[in-house]
Design a protein around this motif. Structure first.
Motif, PDB file in Angstrom:
ATOM      1  N   ASP A   1       0.814  -1.219   0.000  1.00 41.52           N
ATOM      2  CA  ASP A   1       0.000   0.000   0.000  1.00 41.52           C
ATOM      3  C   ASP A   1       0.848   1.270   0.000  1.00 41.52           C
ATOM      4  O   ASP A   1       0.332   2.362  -0.294  1.00 41.52           O
ATOM      5  N   TRP A   2       2.134   1.161   0.373  1.00 31.99           N
ATOM      6  CA  TRP A   2       3.031   2.321   0.401  1.00 31.99           C
ATOM      7  C   TRP A   2       3.920   2.390  -0.847  1.00 31.99           C
ATOM      8  O   TRP A   2       4.722   3.293  -0.981  1.00 31.99           O
ATOM      9  N   ALA A   3       3.804   1.433  -1.746  1.00 35.11           N
ATOM     10  CA  ALA A   3       4.716   1.308  -2.888  1.00 35.11           C
ATOM     11  C   ALA A   3       4.621   2.516  -3.813  1.00 35.11           C
ATOM     12  O   ALA A   3       3.615   3.248  -3.808  1.00 35.11           O
ATOM     13  N   PRO A   4       5.681   2.760  -4.613  1.00 32.91           N
ATOM     14  CA  PRO A   4       5.599   3.806  -5.634  1.00 32.91           C
ATOM     15  C   PRO A   4       4.358   3.598  -6.491  1.00 32.91           C
ATOM     16  O   PRO A   4       4.034   2.464  -6.881  1.00 32.91           O
ATOM     17  N   LEU A   5       3.670   4.661  -6.788  1.00 33.22           N
ATOM     18  CA  LEU A   5       2.376   4.544  -7.439  1.00 33.22           C
ATOM     19  C   LEU A   5       2.507   4.133  -8.900  1.00 33.22           C
ATOM     20  O   LEU A   5       3.294   4.700  -9.655  1.00 33.22           O
TER      21      LEU A   5
END
Length: 262
Positions: A159-163
């Motif tokens: 959920d925090w990964a690069p978009l």
């Protein structure tokens, strides 16, 4: 908590390690440290310290995904000294952070003295400095529900990964992660990171929370009239520019400081 000298700093770190060690644990937590040249600076990553782009035509182009794509498109010719180019978006994100582009990453170090060095490095005695001390295991217990520090790319931090294309950031509070060692500097500086979600000011809020034995985040403040002496004591202890920046520009800054005192 005010820290007047190097000895008190080491004692305070030891006290926090003891306080934050879990009952009956046969290990102690490796704490993380972040130095601020001004004690009033907030614990926000570069992406959230930027002014909003506005609301005019084309404003939606100025987003995190576009910045990543722009860097991936233009950077390869400047990265020829690397053995290999970054192979995924996490690796690209760490290279962006390394070279100064704003990201949702916030730098930390596992070395208390390196954290102190960054707090004192550019402070000229006109403001108090500070070292933030974080128990990353405690943070992830709040965020992930477990005493774990995943590596970048672990599904638990998806959920925090690069978009990606068309993706919207889902994560709220920050999470502590182990970095991909995209540069020798991360290794030498014992670097780690928190990556932040949509919740602004989350770390400052957590630092003021109330929990058993206190929250796992504290600020150690170095009064401005103690900065010069503590910087000298760090140099005596061998923590200098080349021990933090093992590159030619780090050597030149160290030689310049030795010759001219700046």
């Amino acid at each position: 908590m005010e820290i007047p000298d190097l000895g008190r700093f080491v004692d305070s770190v030891r006290d926090l390690v003891e306080r934050w060690t879990l009952p009956d644990a046969d290990w102690y937590p490796s704490l993380w440290f972040r130095g601020h040249g001004d004690a009033n600076w907030v614990l926000e990553p570069g992406w959230y310290r930027l002014p909003p782009p506005g609301e005019g035509i084309g404003a939606d182009w100025y987003n995190e995904r576009t910045l990543l794509l722009e860097f991936k498109f233009r950077a390869p010719r400047y990265l020829q000294t690397l053995d290999t180019l970054p192979s995924n978006d996490w690796e690209w994100l760490f290279v962006m952070q390394h070279y100064g582009l704003p990201t949702r990453l916030l730098d930390w170090t596992e070395s208390s003295l390196i954290g102190l060095y960054f707090a004192l490095r550019d402070n000229r005695g006109d403001s108090d400095a500070a070292v933030w001390v974080l128990n990353p295991w405690w943070l992830n217990k709040q965020t992930l529900g477990d005493y774990e520090i995943p590596t970048a790319g672990d599904p638990r931090v998806g959920d925090w990964a690069p978009l990606g294309e068309g993706k919207v950031l889902q994560a709220g509070p920050p999470v502590a992660i182990k970095p991909i060692h995209a540069s020798p500097r991360i290794s030498v500086q014992k670097g780690f990171f928190t990556i932040h979600g949509t919740e602004r000011g989350a770390l400052d809020r957590l630092s003021n929370s109330r929990a058993d034995k206190g929250p796992g985040l504290r600020k150690l403040t170095i009064p401005k009239d103690r900065v010069a002496e503590m910087r000298r004591d760090l140099a005596i202890a061998g923590v200098t520019e080349t021990s933090v920046f093992p590159e030619l520009d780090g050597l030149c800054r160290e030689i310049k400081s030795g010759f001219f005192g700046s």
